[in-house]
Scaffold this motif. Structure first.
Motif, PDB file in Angstrom:
ATOM      1  N   ILE A 132      10.114  74.732 -23.265  1.00 29.08           N
ATOM      2  CA  ILE A 132       9.189  75.252 -22.270  1.00 29.08           C
ATOM      3  C   ILE A 132       7.879  74.466 -22.248  1.00 29.08           C
ATOM      4  N   ALA A 133       7.582  73.775 -23.369  1.00 32.66           N
ATOM      5  CA  ALA A 133       6.356  72.972 -23.446  1.00 32.66           C
ATOM      6  C   ALA A 133       6.594  71.539 -22.978  1.00 32.66           C
ATOM      7  N   GLY A 134       7.834  71.233 -22.570  1.00 32.87           N
ATOM      8  CA  GLY A 134       8.140  69.892 -22.092  1.00 32.87           C
ATOM      9  C   GLY A 134       8.593  68.935 -23.166  1.00 32.87           C
ATOM     10  N   GLN A 135       8.759  69.422 -24.409  1.00 31.18           N
ATOM     11  CA  GLN A 135       9.219  68.560 -25.488  1.00 31.18           C
ATOM     12  C   GLN A 135      10.725  68.339 -25.355  1.00 31.18           C
ATOM     13  N   LEU A 136      11.153  67.080 -25.475  1.00 26.08           N
ATOM     14  CA  LEU A 136      12.565  66.769 -25.349  1.00 26.08           C
ATOM     15  C   LEU A 136      13.376  67.442 -26.450  1.00 26.08           C
TER      16      LEU A 136
ATOM     17  N   PRO B  94      10.717  64.649 -10.111  1.00 20.08           N
ATOM     18  CA  PRO B  94      10.992  63.536 -11.035  1.00 20.08           C
ATOM     19  C   PRO B  94      12.486  63.236 -11.157  1.00 20.08           C
ATOM     20  N   LEU B  95      13.315  64.277 -11.101  1.00 26.83           N
ATOM     21  CA  LEU B  95      14.752  64.083 -11.172  1.00 26.83           C
ATOM     22  C   LEU B  95      15.265  63.380  -9.912  1.00 26.83           C
ATOM     23  N   GLN B  96      14.725  63.750  -8.786  1.00 28.48           N
ATOM     24  CA  GLN B  96      15.103  63.096  -7.539  1.00 28.48           C
ATOM     25  C   GLN B  96      14.691  61.632  -7.542  1.00 28.48           C
ATOM     26  N   ALA B  97      13.550  61.343  -8.165  1.00 27.77           N
ATOM     27  CA  ALA B  97      13.088  59.955  -8.265  1.00 27.77           C
ATOM     28  C   ALA B  97      14.032  59.123  -9.127  1.00 27.77           C
TER      29      ALA B  97
ATOM     30  N   VAL C 297      20.284  61.824 -20.185  1.00 29.68           N
ATOM     31  CA  VAL C 297      19.877  63.035 -19.463  1.00 29.68           C
ATOM     32  C   VAL C 297      19.939  64.206 -20.431  1.00 29.68           C
ATOM     33  N   ARG C 298      18.831  64.902 -20.576  1.00 33.43           N
ATOM     34  CA  ARG C 298      18.758  65.949 -21.588  1.00 33.43           C
ATOM     35  C   ARG C 298      17.894  67.106 -21.118  1.00 33.43           C
TER      36      ARG C 298
ATOM     37  N   ALA D 204      16.286  54.691 -21.166  1.00 31.06           N
ATOM     38  CA  ALA D 204      15.391  55.576 -20.420  1.00 31.06           C
ATOM     39  C   ALA D 204      15.901  57.000 -20.600  1.00 31.06           C
ATOM     40  N   GLN D 205      14.991  57.956 -20.507  1.00 30.80           N
ATOM     41  CA  GLN D 205      15.387  59.348 -20.674  1.00 30.80           C
ATOM     42  C   GLN D 205      14.778  60.183 -19.558  1.00 30.80           C
ATOM     43  N   CYS D 206      15.516  61.214 -19.137  1.00 26.85           N
ATOM     44  CA  CYS D 206      14.971  62.133 -18.149  1.00 26.85           C
ATOM     45  C   CYS D 206      15.373  63.557 -18.503  1.00 26.85           C
ATOM     46  N   VAL D 207      14.564  64.494 -18.065  1.00 31.98           N
ATOM     47  CA  VAL D 207      14.792  65.920 -18.312  1.00 31.98           C
ATOM     48  C   VAL D 207      15.430  66.541 -17.076  1.00 31.98           C
ATOM     49  N   ALA D 208      16.537  67.265 -17.289  1.00 30.88           N
ATOM     50  CA  ALA D 208      17.251  67.869 -16.167  1.00 30.88           C
ATOM     51  C   ALA D 208      17.144  69.389 -16.147  1.00 30.88           C
TER      52      ALA D 208
END
Length: 216
Positions: A146-150, A47-50, A141-142, A168-172
């Motif tokens: 462990i559960a995927g919560q921002l 997803p980060l590469q996308a 970018v944040r 837009a937000q993404c997890v790094a």
């Protein structure tokens, strides 16, 4: 109690905790590192590469921390020209951006002598320009737990949206509770009762302490 009479336990992730402890020691304050948050890479970086494949759509990329910079920039495609502004809330993030090769003239961060390092300080730097950005997009970018919560505040995203900017937000990276060694757990129990001072930079670290030392 004088500043030299107590000991400070720094609970930030390991690399940052060590730097903070050394800085406090340089001022004559007894300090040690007891990391209560661990920063880990994503198990799946696709997803980060996308996000990188679509980077040219963003007018700015806001990084919540130096960790966000390091993990996001690790996926930068070879030869990709950085054209967007890069935002951060303090000199640590600014240093990480410069080290990663982001052009200095495109970085917006509060300076080292700023009275505060947070989203409000960053907003004071960029808001006048952002008010002309209606219809444009900003990427935040944040990290996530462990559960995927921002993880982190949404205040800046709210200001951007109110200005007509799409967010837009993404997890790094992932933030999780560390595995502490028996001597670290013993030191933590001791420090709860011996007059030590605890330095917390997030509520997540305090929650992890409660889980690591149940009933303490």
């Amino acid at each position: 109690m004088t500043p030299h009479a107590f000991r400070v336990l720094v609970t930030r992730p390991a690399p940052e905790a060590q730097r903070w402890a050394q800085a406090l020691q340089a001022h004559g304050i007894k300090a040690e590192s007891l990391p209560l948050i661990e920063i880990a890479p994503l198990s799946d970086v696709s997803p980060l590469q996308a996000v990188w494949q679509d980077m040219r759509r963003y007018a700015a990329v806001m990084f919540v921390s130096a960790n966000a910079v390091q993990h996001f920039m690790a996926q930068q495609p070879a030869g990709f020209a950085l054209q967007a502004q890069a935002w951060g809330t303090g000199p640590g993030t600014q240093a990480a951006l410069l080290a990663a090769g982001w052009p200095a003239d495109r970085i917006r961060c509060p300076q080292a002598d700023a009275p505060r390092f947070d989203s409000e300080a960053l907003w004071s730097l960029v808001h006048s320009e952002v008010l002309t950005w209606a219809g444009r997009e900003v990427l935040i970018v944040r990290g996530a737990d462990i559960a995927g919560q921002l993880a982190g505040r949404d205040w800046l995203a709210q200001q951007l949206q109110a200005a007509g900017v799409t967010v837009a937000q993404c997890v790094a990276y992932v933030r999780r509770a560390p595995v502490l060694q028996p001597d670290q757990l013993a030191r933590g129990r001791e420090a709860l009762h011996d007059g030590s001072w605890w330095l917390f930079s997030s509520s997540e670290a305090a929650q992890n302490l409660a889980q690591l030392l149940p009933g303490a």
